[in-house]
Design a protein around this motif. Structure first.
Motif, PDB file in Angstrom:
ATOM      1  N   ASP A   1     -36.625 -20.667 -50.730  1.00  0.00           N
ATOM      2  CA  ASP A   1     -36.962 -19.730 -49.651  1.00  0.00           C
ATOM      3  C   ASP A   1     -37.376 -20.451 -48.371  1.00  0.00           C
ATOM      4  OD1 ASP A   1     -36.445 -17.631 -51.356  1.00  0.00           O
ATOM      5  OD2 ASP A   1     -38.545 -17.413 -51.972  1.00  0.00           O
ATOM      6  N   ASP A   2     -37.733 -21.728 -48.469  1.00  0.00           N
ATOM      7  CA  ASP A   2     -38.180 -22.498 -47.310  1.00  0.00           C
ATOM      8  C   ASP A   2     -37.064 -23.303 -46.647  1.00  0.00           C
ATOM      9  OD1 ASP A   2     -40.736 -21.516 -47.762  1.00  0.00           O
ATOM     10  OD2 ASP A   2     -41.331 -23.260 -48.973  1.00  0.00           O
ATOM     11  N   ILE A   3     -35.849 -23.189 -47.154  1.00  0.00           N
ATOM     12  CA  ILE A   3     -34.717 -23.918 -46.566  1.00  0.00           C
ATOM     13  C   ILE A   3     -34.398 -23.299 -45.213  1.00  0.00           C
ATOM     14  CG2 ILE A   3     -32.268 -24.488 -46.831  1.00  0.00           C
ATOM     15  CD1 ILE A   3     -32.738 -24.330 -49.890  1.00  0.00           C
ATOM     16  N   PRO A   4     -34.268 -24.137 -44.160  1.00  0.00           N
ATOM     17  CA  PRO A   4     -33.957 -23.607 -42.828  1.00  0.00           C
ATOM     18  C   PRO A   4     -32.640 -22.823 -42.809  1.00  0.00           C
ATOM     19  CG  PRO A   4     -34.664 -25.885 -42.681  1.00  0.00           C
ATOM     20  CD  PRO A   4     -34.485 -25.580 -44.139  1.00  0.00           C
ATOM     21  N   MET A   5     -32.610 -21.801 -41.974  1.00  0.00           N
ATOM     22  CA  MET A   5     -31.454 -20.904 -41.881  1.00  0.00           C
ATOM     23  C   MET A   5     -30.174 -21.659 -41.501  1.00  0.00           C
ATOM     24  SD  MET A   5     -30.398 -17.927 -42.449  1.00  0.00           S
ATOM     25  CE  MET A   5     -31.884 -17.001 -42.670  1.00  0.00           C
ATOM     26  N   LYS A   6     -30.299 -22.694 -40.697  1.00  0.00           N
ATOM     27  CA  LYS A   6     -29.130 -23.478 -40.273  1.00  0.00           C
ATOM     28  C   LYS A   6     -28.334 -23.960 -41.492  1.00  0.00           C
ATOM     29  CE  LYS A   6     -28.015 -27.908 -38.088  1.00  0.00           C
ATOM     30  NZ  LYS A   6     -28.550 -29.069 -37.381  1.00  0.00           N
ATOM     31  N   TYR A   7     -29.033 -24.418 -42.512  1.00  0.00           N
ATOM     32  CA  TYR A   7     -28.367 -24.981 -43.688  1.00  0.00           C
ATOM     33  C   TYR A   7     -27.896 -23.885 -44.641  1.00  0.00           C
ATOM     34  CZ  TYR A   7     -30.381 -28.975 -41.469  1.00  0.00           C
ATOM     35  OH  TYR A   7     -30.703 -29.911 -40.522  1.00  0.00           O
ATOM     36  N   LEU A   8     -28.599 -22.782 -44.682  1.00  0.00           N
ATOM     37  CA  LEU A   8     -28.123 -21.633 -45.465  1.00  0.00           C
ATOM     38  C   LEU A   8     -26.836 -21.074 -44.859  1.00  0.00           C
ATOM     39  CD1 LEU A   8     -31.511 -19.829 -46.195  1.00  0.00           C
ATOM     40  CD2 LEU A   8     -30.182 -21.278 -47.746  1.00  0.00           C
ATOM     41  N   ASN A   9     -26.773 -21.081 -43.524  1.00  0.00           N
ATOM     42  CA  ASN A   9     -25.548 -20.631 -42.848  1.00  0.00           C
ATOM     43  C   ASN A   9     -24.378 -21.553 -43.153  1.00  0.00           C
ATOM     44  OD1 ASN A   9     -26.830 -18.414 -41.732  1.00  0.00           O
ATOM     45  ND2 ASN A   9     -27.268 -19.439 -39.792  1.00  0.00           N
ATOM     46  N   MET A  10     -24.645 -22.861 -43.273  1.00  0.00           N
ATOM     47  CA  MET A  10     -23.580 -23.809 -43.624  1.00  0.00           C
ATOM     48  C   MET A  10     -22.990 -23.457 -44.990  1.00  0.00           C
ATOM     49  SD  MET A  10     -25.303 -27.401 -42.532  1.00  0.00           S
ATOM     50  CE  MET A  10     -23.928 -28.466 -42.252  1.00  0.00           C
ATOM     51  N   ILE A  11     -23.869 -23.098 -45.925  1.00  0.00           N
ATOM     52  CA  ILE A  11     -23.411 -22.721 -47.270  1.00  0.00           C
ATOM     53  C   ILE A  11     -22.537 -21.479 -47.187  1.00  0.00           C
ATOM     54  CG2 ILE A  11     -24.161 -21.857 -49.516  1.00  0.00           C
ATOM     55  CD1 ILE A  11     -26.694 -23.585 -49.161  1.00  0.00           C
ATOM     56  N   ASN A  12     -23.016 -20.462 -46.482  1.00  0.00           N
ATOM     57  CA  ASN A  12     -22.265 -19.205 -46.376  1.00  0.00           C
ATOM     58  C   ASN A  12     -20.924 -19.393 -45.691  1.00  0.00           C
ATOM     59  OD1 ASN A  12     -24.051 -17.532 -47.751  1.00  0.00           O
ATOM     60  ND2 ASN A  12     -25.326 -17.276 -45.936  1.00  0.00           N
ATOM     61  N   GLU A  13     -20.885 -20.216 -44.653  1.00  0.00           N
ATOM     62  CA  GLU A  13     -19.619 -20.466 -43.965  1.00  0.00           C
ATOM     63  C   GLU A  13     -18.606 -21.112 -44.903  1.00  0.00           C
ATOM     64  OE1 GLU A  13     -20.114 -22.683 -40.337  1.00  0.00           O
ATOM     65  OE2 GLU A  13     -21.676 -21.313 -39.644  1.00  0.00           O
ATOM     66  N   TYR A  14     -19.063 -22.067 -45.688  1.00  0.00           N
ATOM     67  CA  TYR A  14     -18.142 -22.780 -46.580  1.00  0.00           C
ATOM     68  C   TYR A  14     -17.618 -21.874 -47.684  1.00  0.00           C
ATOM     69  CZ  TYR A  14     -16.219 -26.313 -49.682  1.00  0.00           C
ATOM     70  OH  TYR A  14     -15.372 -27.046 -50.474  1.00  0.00           O
ATOM     71  N   ILE A  15     -18.504 -21.162 -48.363  1.00  0.00           N
ATOM     72  CA  ILE A  15     -18.038 -20.357 -49.501  1.00  0.00           C
ATOM     73  C   ILE A  15     -17.246 -19.129 -49.058  1.00  0.00           C
ATOM     74  CG2 ILE A  15     -19.856 -21.168 -51.034  1.00  0.00           C
ATOM     75  CD1 ILE A  15     -21.263 -18.485 -50.682  1.00  0.00           C
ATOM     76  N   ASN A  16     -17.478 -18.662 -47.825  1.00  0.00           N
ATOM     77  CA  ASN A  16     -16.750 -17.492 -47.330  1.00  0.00           C
ATOM     78  C   ASN A  16     -15.550 -17.866 -46.468  1.00  0.00           C
ATOM     79  OD1 ASN A  16     -18.314 -15.342 -48.484  1.00  0.00           O
ATOM     80  ND2 ASN A  16     -19.959 -16.000 -47.133  1.00  0.00           N
ATOM     81  N   GLU A  17     -15.200 -19.143 -46.471  1.00  0.00           N
ATOM     82  CA  GLU A  17     -14.046 -19.615 -45.712  1.00  0.00           C
ATOM     83  C   GLU A  17     -12.756 -19.080 -46.336  1.00  0.00           C
ATOM     84  OE1 GLU A  17     -12.248 -23.955 -44.443  1.00  0.00           O
ATOM     85  OE2 GLU A  17     -13.443 -23.796 -46.260  1.00  0.00           O
ATOM     86  N   ARG A  18     -11.838 -18.645 -45.498  1.00  0.00           N
ATOM     87  CA  ARG A  18     -10.516 -18.206 -45.964  1.00  0.00           C
ATOM     88  C   ARG A  18      -9.634 -19.432 -46.124  1.00  0.00           C
ATOM     89  NH1 ARG A  18      -9.846 -13.203 -47.408  1.00  0.00           N
ATOM     90  NH2 ARG A  18     -11.050 -11.690 -46.272  1.00  0.00           N
ATOM     91  N   ILE A  19      -8.974 -19.499 -47.254  1.00  0.00           N
ATOM     92  CA  ILE A  19      -8.095 -20.629 -47.554  1.00  0.00           C
ATOM     93  C   ILE A  19      -6.838 -20.496 -46.692  1.00  0.00           C
ATOM     94  CG2 ILE A  19      -6.796 -21.782 -49.370  1.00  0.00           C
ATOM     95  CD1 ILE A  19      -9.851 -21.923 -49.706  1.00  0.00           C
TER      96      ILE A  19
END
Length: 139
Positions: A71-89
């Motif tokens: 829960d303490d992970i900065p939003m910048k890095y959580l957004n990186m995760i979301n961008e990668y997993i939601n990337e269209r192939i």
């Protein structure tokens, strides 16, 4: 011993079978090697191997943060995760995740076809946070 057309055709057939089998074996080996090379979960992950005490301290603290305080992970890095997993192939990807073969087709979301997408994204984001923090605190 006479050479007959039947005997000649048997030799020709034997040679063709040997060539075909050799080609199939070579193709299998080459395609298996390419699949393993093309399937690095995240190719540009930066690994910290510095023995500097500051770098080690930052690495340990951030690793603990990711392991015990998500829960303490900065939003910048959580957004990186979301961008990668939601990337269209954009191109068909065939690879391996924990020795299990997977295929991502064009247009699919990475999280829907790559079983290692979330783990790879988390590792990349954590490594990026380590690099950013080391640059900020250890220079």
């Amino acid at each position: 011993m006479q050479t007959t057309s039947f005997r000649i055709s048997r030799y020709i057939l034997l040679i063709l079978v040997i060539i075909l089998c050799t080609g199939i074996i070579a193709w299998t080996l080459v395609s298996k090697r390419q699949n393993h090379q093309n399937n690095a979960p995240v190719d540009n992950v930066i690994r910290i191997t510095n023995t500097d005490p500051c770098v080690q301290d930052v690495t340990n603290k951030i690793s603990q943060l990711w392991a015990y305080s998500p829960d303490d992970i900065p939003m910048k890095y959580l957004n990186m995760i979301n961008e990668y997993i939601n990337e269209r192939i954009t191109a068909k990807i065939t690879g391996y995740c924990n020795d299990i073969k997977f295929t991502c087709k064009t247009g699919q979301l990475r999280k829907d076809c790559d079983p290692c997408a979330l783990g790879s994204a988390k590792q990349f984001a954590m490594d990026q946070q380590i690099v950013d923090t080391v640059a900020q605190k250890c220079n």
